[in-house]
Motif scaffolding. Sequence first.
Motif, PDB file in Angstrom:
ATOM      1  N   GLY A   2       0.824  -1.202   0.000  1.00  0.00           N
ATOM      2  CA  GLY A   2       0.000   0.000   0.000  1.00  0.00           C
ATOM      3  C   GLY A   2       0.853   1.244   0.000  1.00  0.00           C
ATOM      4  O   GLY A   2       2.084   1.188  -0.103  1.00  0.00           O
ATOM      5  N   TYR A   3       0.205   2.377   0.122  1.00  0.00           N
ATOM      6  CA  TYR A   3       0.891   3.663   0.107  1.00  0.00           C
ATOM      7  C   TYR A   3       0.334   4.538   1.219  1.00  0.00           C
ATOM      8  O   TYR A   3      -0.868   4.552   1.458  1.00  0.00           O
ATOM      9  CB  TYR A   3       0.684   4.355  -1.248  1.00  0.00           C
ATOM     10  CG  TYR A   3       1.317   5.715  -1.326  1.00  0.00           C
ATOM     11  CD1 TYR A   3       2.676   5.846  -1.578  1.00  0.00           C
ATOM     12  CD2 TYR A   3       0.573   6.864  -1.109  1.00  0.00           C
ATOM     13  CE1 TYR A   3       3.277   7.090  -1.636  1.00  0.00           C
ATOM     14  CE2 TYR A   3       1.163   8.115  -1.171  1.00  0.00           C
ATOM     15  CZ  TYR A   3       2.513   8.216  -1.434  1.00  0.00           C
ATOM     16  OH  TYR A   3       3.110   9.447  -1.477  1.00  0.00           O
ATOM     17  N   ASP A   4       1.191   5.241   1.913  1.00  0.00           N
ATOM     18  CA  ASP A   4       0.825   6.273   2.883  1.00  0.00           C
ATOM     19  C   ASP A   4       0.876   5.818   4.333  1.00  0.00           C
ATOM     20  O   ASP A   4       0.625   6.603   5.226  1.00  0.00           O
ATOM     21  CB  ASP A   4      -0.554   6.871   2.570  1.00  0.00           C
ATOM     22  CG  ASP A   4      -0.603   8.350   2.859  1.00  0.00           C
ATOM     23  OD1 ASP A   4       0.465   8.948   3.065  1.00  0.00           O
ATOM     24  OD2 ASP A   4      -1.701   8.908   2.877  1.00  0.00           O
ATOM     25  N   ASN A   5       1.149   4.571   4.615  1.00  0.00           N
ATOM     26  CA  ASN A   5       1.338   4.082   5.980  1.00  0.00           C
ATOM     27  C   ASN A   5       0.223   4.530   6.923  1.00  0.00           C
ATOM     28  O   ASN A   5       0.473   5.040   8.004  1.00  0.00           O
ATOM     29  CB  ASN A   5       2.711   4.510   6.521  1.00  0.00           C
ATOM     30  CG  ASN A   5       3.130   3.688   7.715  1.00  0.00           C
ATOM     31  OD1 ASN A   5       2.753   2.536   7.853  1.00  0.00           O
ATOM     32  ND2 ASN A   5       3.913   4.280   8.585  1.00  0.00           N
ATOM     33  N   THR A   6      -1.003   4.346   6.521  1.00  0.00           N
ATOM     34  CA  THR A   6      -2.142   4.745   7.340  1.00  0.00           C
ATOM     35  C   THR A   6      -2.312   3.806   8.531  1.00  0.00           C
ATOM     36  O   THR A   6      -1.757   2.708   8.562  1.00  0.00           O
ATOM     37  CB  THR A   6      -3.446   4.724   6.518  1.00  0.00           C
ATOM     38  OG1 THR A   6      -3.653   3.388   6.047  1.00  0.00           O
ATOM     39  CG2 THR A   6      -3.378   5.699   5.354  1.00  0.00           C
ATOM     40  N   VAL A   7      -3.101   4.236   9.487  1.00  0.00           N
ATOM     41  CA  VAL A   7      -3.380   3.428  10.671  1.00  0.00           C
ATOM     42  C   VAL A   7      -4.002   2.093  10.261  1.00  0.00           C
ATOM     43  O   VAL A   7      -3.697   1.044  10.843  1.00  0.00           O
ATOM     44  CB  VAL A   7      -4.320   4.197  11.633  1.00  0.00           C
ATOM     45  CG1 VAL A   7      -4.757   3.326  12.788  1.00  0.00           C
ATOM     46  CG2 VAL A   7      -3.643   5.452  12.139  1.00  0.00           C
ATOM     47  N   PRO A  21      -3.518 -10.029   6.536  1.00  0.00           N
ATOM     48  CA  PRO A  21      -2.274  -9.705   7.222  1.00  0.00           C
ATOM     49  C   PRO A  21      -2.012  -8.193   7.224  1.00  0.00           C
ATOM     50  O   PRO A  21      -2.605  -7.470   6.425  1.00  0.00           O
ATOM     51  CB  PRO A  21      -1.218 -10.427   6.390  1.00  0.00           C
ATOM     52  CG  PRO A  21      -1.784 -10.474   5.011  1.00  0.00           C
ATOM     53  CD  PRO A  21      -3.279 -10.607   5.202  1.00  0.00           C
ATOM     54  N   THR A  22      -1.139  -7.750   8.118  1.00  0.00           N
ATOM     55  CA  THR A  22      -0.802  -6.330   8.141  1.00  0.00           C
ATOM     56  C   THR A  22      -0.167  -5.946   6.806  1.00  0.00           C
ATOM     57  O   THR A  22       0.506  -6.749   6.164  1.00  0.00           O
ATOM     58  CB  THR A  22       0.147  -6.001   9.307  1.00  0.00           C
ATOM     59  OG1 THR A  22       1.298  -6.839   9.231  1.00  0.00           O
ATOM     60  CG2 THR A  22      -0.551  -6.177  10.646  1.00  0.00           C
ATOM     61  N   LEU A  23      -0.400  -4.707   6.381  1.00  0.00           N
ATOM     62  CA  LEU A  23      -0.051  -4.272   5.031  1.00  0.00           C
ATOM     63  C   LEU A  23       1.302  -3.580   4.960  1.00  0.00           C
ATOM     64  O   LEU A  23       1.530  -2.572   5.632  1.00  0.00           O
ATOM     65  CB  LEU A  23      -1.139  -3.315   4.525  1.00  0.00           C
ATOM     66  CG  LEU A  23      -1.009  -2.783   3.104  1.00  0.00           C
ATOM     67  CD1 LEU A  23      -1.112  -3.924   2.092  1.00  0.00           C
ATOM     68  CD2 LEU A  23      -2.093  -1.751   2.842  1.00  0.00           C
ATOM     69  N   THR A  24       2.185  -4.120   4.131  1.00  0.00           N
ATOM     70  CA  THR A  24       3.429  -3.427   3.808  1.00  0.00           C
ATOM     71  C   THR A  24       3.051  -2.150   3.073  1.00  0.00           C
ATOM     72  O   THR A  24       2.139  -2.144   2.257  1.00  0.00           O
ATOM     73  CB  THR A  24       4.323  -4.313   2.921  1.00  0.00           C
ATOM     74  OG1 THR A  24       4.725  -5.449   3.679  1.00  0.00           O
ATOM     75  CG2 THR A  24       5.551  -3.563   2.425  1.00  0.00           C
ATOM     76  N   THR A  25       3.748  -1.058   3.362  1.00  0.00           N
ATOM     77  CA  THR A  25       3.351   0.218   2.784  1.00  0.00           C
ATOM     78  C   THR A  25       4.555   1.131   2.569  1.00  0.00           C
ATOM     79  O   THR A  25       5.611   0.933   3.154  1.00  0.00           O
ATOM     80  CB  THR A  25       2.292   0.900   3.695  1.00  0.00           C
ATOM     81  OG1 THR A  25       1.856   2.105   3.105  1.00  0.00           O
ATOM     82  CG2 THR A  25       2.821   1.174   5.068  1.00  0.00           C
ATOM     83  N   VAL A  26       4.371   2.117   1.723  1.00  0.00           N
ATOM     84  CA  VAL A  26       5.387   3.140   1.480  1.00  0.00           C
ATOM     85  C   VAL A  26       5.007   4.361   2.297  1.00  0.00           C
ATOM     86  O   VAL A  26       3.875   4.838   2.220  1.00  0.00           O
ATOM     87  CB  VAL A  26       5.470   3.506  -0.018  1.00  0.00           C
ATOM     88  CG1 VAL A  26       6.458   4.642  -0.237  1.00  0.00           C
ATOM     89  CG2 VAL A  26       5.853   2.291  -0.840  1.00  0.00           C
TER      90      VAL A  26
END
Length: 79
Positions: A18-23, A30-35
Amino acid sequence: MALGQNGLYCPKDFKIIGYDNTVESKSTKPTLTTVFVDHKNLSRIIFDNIILRIANPKKYSAKIIAHSELVIRESTTII
């Protein structure tokens, strides 16, 4: 859910980023890897560049590089 019902599972069969590392990225399963991009810092840089451009419309140009960080979580790790 639909993928899991069809026998496909993350991260075993596919990866999601994902993008934006939101809450919300921390509360998915599973928990989402993010930018992560520091939008506060990026906004300041852009604002400063707009002011410089207004003061020097013909002389000023800028290349802005947004620094980012990959926050690795369960959606891209191998079980």
